[in-house]
Design a protein around this motif. Sequence first.
Motif, mmCIF file in Angstrom:
data_model
loop_
_atom_site.group_PDB
_atom_site.id
_atom_site.type_symbol
_atom_site.label_atom_id
_atom_site.label_comp_id
_atom_site.label_asym_id
_atom_site.label_seq_id
_atom_site.Cartn_x
_atom_site.Cartn_y
_atom_site.Cartn_z
ATOM 1 N N ASP A 1 0.686 -1.329 0.015
ATOM 2 C CA ASP A 1 0.103 -0.027 -0.107
ATOM 3 C C ASP A 1 0.839 1.115 -0.055
ATOM 4 O O ASP A 1 0.717 2.029 0.691
ATOM 5 N N TRP A 2 1.865 1.315 -1.029
ATOM 6 C CA TRP A 2 2.522 2.488 -0.954
ATOM 7 C C TRP A 2 1.847 3.844 -1.567
ATOM 8 O O TRP A 2 1.964 4.956 -1.311
ATOM 9 N N HIS A 3 0.867 3.413 -2.636
ATOM 10 C CA HIS A 3 0.025 4.651 -3.199
ATOM 11 C C HIS A 3 0.712 5.922 -3.450
ATOM 12 O O HIS A 3 0.501 6.848 -3.447
ATOM 13 N N LEU A 4 1.739 5.297 -4.192
ATOM 14 C CA LEU A 4 2.428 6.459 -5.072
ATOM 15 C C LEU A 4 1.579 7.410 -5.984
ATOM 16 O O LEU A 4 0.891 6.733 -6.754
ATOM 17 N N GLY A 5 1.946 8.599 -5.693
ATOM 18 C CA GLY A 5 1.109 9.458 -6.478
ATOM 19 C C GLY A 5 0.111 10.059 -5.722
ATOM 20 O O GLY A 5 -0.751 11.235 -6.054
ATOM 21 N N MET B 1 -3.049 13.559 -0.711
ATOM 22 C CA MET B 1 -4.118 13.874 0.386
ATOM 23 C C MET B 1 -4.418 15.174 0.449
ATOM 24 O O MET B 1 -3.624 15.982 0.931
ATOM 25 N N HIS B 2 -5.485 15.645 0.221
ATOM 26 C CA HIS B 2 -6.148 16.934 0.161
ATOM 27 C C HIS B 2 -5.061 17.787 -0.371
ATOM 28 O O HIS B 2 -4.924 19.123 -0.118
ATOM 29 N N GLU B 3 -4.462 17.277 -1.412
ATOM 30 C CA GLU B 3 -3.515 18.043 -2.316
ATOM 31 C C GLU B 3 -2.117 18.432 -1.970
ATOM 32 O O GLU B 3 -1.473 19.202 -2.237
ATOM 33 N N VAL B 4 -1.992 17.708 -0.915
ATOM 34 C CA VAL B 4 -0.398 17.667 -0.255
ATOM 35 C C VAL B 4 0.457 17.166 -1.250
ATOM 36 O O VAL B 4 0.400 16.028 -1.587
ATOM 37 N N GLU B 5 1.689 17.745 -1.673
ATOM 38 C CA GLU B 5 2.742 17.375 -2.523
ATOM 39 C C GLU B 5 3.431 16.482 -1.783
ATOM 40 O O GLU B 5 3.947 16.805 -0.672
ATOM 41 N N ARG B 6 3.774 15.221 -1.940
ATOM 42 C CA ARG B 6 4.074 14.234 -1.208
ATOM 43 C C ARG B 6 5.349 13.432 -1.637
ATOM 44 O O ARG B 6 5.938 12.452 -1.067
ATOM 45 N N THR B 7 6.064 13.986 -2.719
ATOM 46 C CA THR B 7 6.920 13.458 -3.450
ATOM 47 C C THR B 7 8.391 13.236 -2.466
ATOM 48 O O THR B 7 8.777 11.952 -2.388
ATOM 49 N N LYS B 8 8.542 14.196 -1.917
ATOM 50 C CA LYS B 8 9.637 14.084 -0.924
ATOM 51 C C LYS B 8 9.315 12.904 0.242
ATOM 52 O O LYS B 8 10.286 12.260 0.602
ATOM 53 N N GLU B 9 8.353 12.742 0.654
ATOM 54 C CA GLU B 9 7.705 11.863 1.589
ATOM 55 C C GLU B 9 8.081 10.624 0.996
ATOM 56 O O GLU B 9 8.581 9.683 1.900
ATOM 57 N N PHE B 10 7.632 10.167 -0.231
ATOM 58 C CA PHE B 10 7.749 9.143 -0.815
ATOM 59 C C PHE B 10 9.285 8.849 -1.058
ATOM 60 O O PHE B 10 9.947 7.644 -0.693
ATOM 61 N N PHE C 1 0.502 2.022 -6.633
ATOM 62 C CA PHE C 1 0.149 3.109 -7.073
ATOM 63 C C PHE C 1 -1.073 3.663 -6.415
ATOM 64 O O PHE C 1 -1.834 2.892 -6.194
ATOM 65 N N ASP C 2 -1.556 5.116 -6.572
ATOM 66 C CA ASP C 2 -2.908 5.446 -5.762
ATOM 67 C C ASP C 2 -3.893 5.376 -7.001
ATOM 68 O O ASP C 2 -4.787 5.218 -6.822
ATOM 69 N N THR C 3 -3.544 5.515 -8.188
ATOM 70 C CA THR C 3 -4.627 5.342 -9.318
ATOM 71 C C THR C 3 -3.890 4.463 -10.407
ATOM 72 O O THR C 3 -2.902 4.093 -10.363
ATOM 73 N N ALA C 4 -5.067 3.976 -11.280
ATOM 74 C CA ALA C 4 -4.799 3.319 -12.462
ATOM 75 C C ALA C 4 -3.730 3.720 -13.269
ATOM 76 O O ALA C 4 -3.020 3.323 -14.214
ATOM 77 N N ASN C 5 -3.567 5.334 -13.398
ATOM 78 C CA ASN C 5 -2.982 6.030 -14.332
ATOM 79 C C ASN C 5 -1.864 6.974 -13.651
ATOM 80 O O ASN C 5 -2.373 8.049 -13.439
ATOM 81 N N PRO C 6 -1.009 6.381 -13.228
ATOM 82 C CA PRO C 6 -0.385 7.132 -12.192
ATOM 83 C C PRO C 6 0.541 8.343 -12.843
ATOM 84 O O PRO C 6 0.882 8.149 -13.879
ATOM 85 N N PRO C 7 0.859 9.440 -12.168
ATOM 86 C CA PRO C 7 1.770 10.351 -12.722
ATOM 87 C C PRO C 7 3.325 9.965 -13.020
ATOM 88 O O PRO C 7 3.621 8.871 -12.507
ATOM 89 N N THR C 8 3.668 10.763 -14.217
ATOM 90 C CA THR C 8 5.080 10.078 -14.742
ATOM 91 C C THR C 8 6.066 9.913 -13.381
ATOM 92 O O THR C 8 6.929 9.112 -13.363
ATOM 93 N N GLU C 9 6.014 10.797 -12.399
ATOM 94 C CA GLU C 9 7.037 11.082 -11.389
ATOM 95 C C GLU C 9 6.870 9.915 -10.719
ATOM 96 O O GLU C 9 7.871 9.456 -10.087
ATOM 97 N N ALA C 10 5.672 9.289 -10.347
ATOM 98 C CA ALA C 10 5.608 8.196 -9.399
ATOM 99 C C ALA C 10 6.027 6.890 -10.030
ATOM 100 O O ALA C 10 6.695 6.244 -9.489
#
Length: 437
Positions: A8-12, A15-24, A50-59
């Motif tokens: 359950d990494w849920h990359l991408g 939560m409430h539009e918080v940018e989480r890249t650094k956290e990952f 991933f968090d969605t079926a079509n995750p962002p490129t960065e994820a």
Amino acid sequence: MKFIHTADWHLGNKMHEVERTKEFENFFNWLKNTIIEEKAEALVVAGDIFDTANPPTEAKAMYIKFLASLIGSDCRNIIIVGGNHDSGSLLDSEKPLLEYLNIHVVGSVANIKAEDMVFELVDNDNKPCCICCAIPYAHEIELRKYFDEESDIGTFSDNAYSGLYNSVLSAAKEKDGGRNLPLIATGHLYAADLEGRFESFNEEVVCDDGKRKLDIVGKLGLVHSHIFSDEFDYVALGHIHYTTMVGKNPKIRYSGSPFTLGFDEAGLPRYVLSVEINKGKETSVSKIEIPSYNIYKRISGNCESIRNQLQMYDRKQEQTVYVEICYKREDGINIHDELEDLITELEDLNVYVISRKVQVEENDLFDTNYNFDSREVKNLLPEDIFKALILRNFPEDLSSLSEEDAEKRKNEVLNSYLSIFMEAYNRAEANNFGDKK
């Protein structure tokens, strides 16, 4: 053999539009170091990469970069299975390349045989040391081929999952060929009889971000521990976001998510599990706590109480603090106006109020009528929406039936109609309409 179990990494996720890249990124750095320190020979990731079926490129780039970073370490084997948030086809698309690196991916159970989910794991001397049954999330329509109408196993889920796991177990035994290697399995599903956070709850629980913790209609979807054979030395599960055992069995566990994915989860400790297995000996499991990089906090009460709690942040915080205000309505008080200046001042102290909501009574957590709002709908799976539509337009009057018989009849109708909806949906998705759903 020693391995690390996570899920359950849920990359991408934002939560409430918080940018989480650094956290990952911080988590992956920590996980790599933990794998090295533990001298783990394998990593098992039990779905929802991933968090969605079509995750962002960065994820997607972060995912591949982390896997590549383990090349050359003691971690000679990586097992990755798809979860309900993942696109099985996306994960499987990289399978041929990753297999050269001893990274085994099973994104979906669709159109594969039981033996395609079985892998031999090796030690540092490249000698076989374990057999893994890598079973991903299975859609209800995919489970139907494993359902045995002549079986006395009660629910659809127990019956079908039992058929799935027994089929893969048979393939694993054949691959083992009498060597008596340790045997592990994965899964991404809802299990019954969880310990800890929801063990006393008999109904579904709705997270504040719309994701459902226990996504069950009646007993549809709930899987009991007896479907996992005692021949498995360990079952690594994903889908539940906190660390727990199933049916008090120390060999069947959820690792939980490394991240807070909703304010209802704020404050829960996060772990990966270090698992050591030896055939004929008791499986050893250790919890390794994951450091928190951001702090998520839910503050509840009336206006005065919330103000007092916010004022406790009277100096700049080392870690970023994200706050949800969950307030009680009070006549004549506009809590937004009352707290606006204080909330603005807190931003200079690295404290951000990112969510405000009316406090919900405990009984309101159980939403058995499926009254979804727009915030929830975007997080629901197609199955959820179809189930809601079927139940909302239920074709029969069940008032004359007992509660047990009414529940049974609801499940019968769901089983009849849901497969039709899901077949239509899967055909549309196959024709590239999935992004428009």
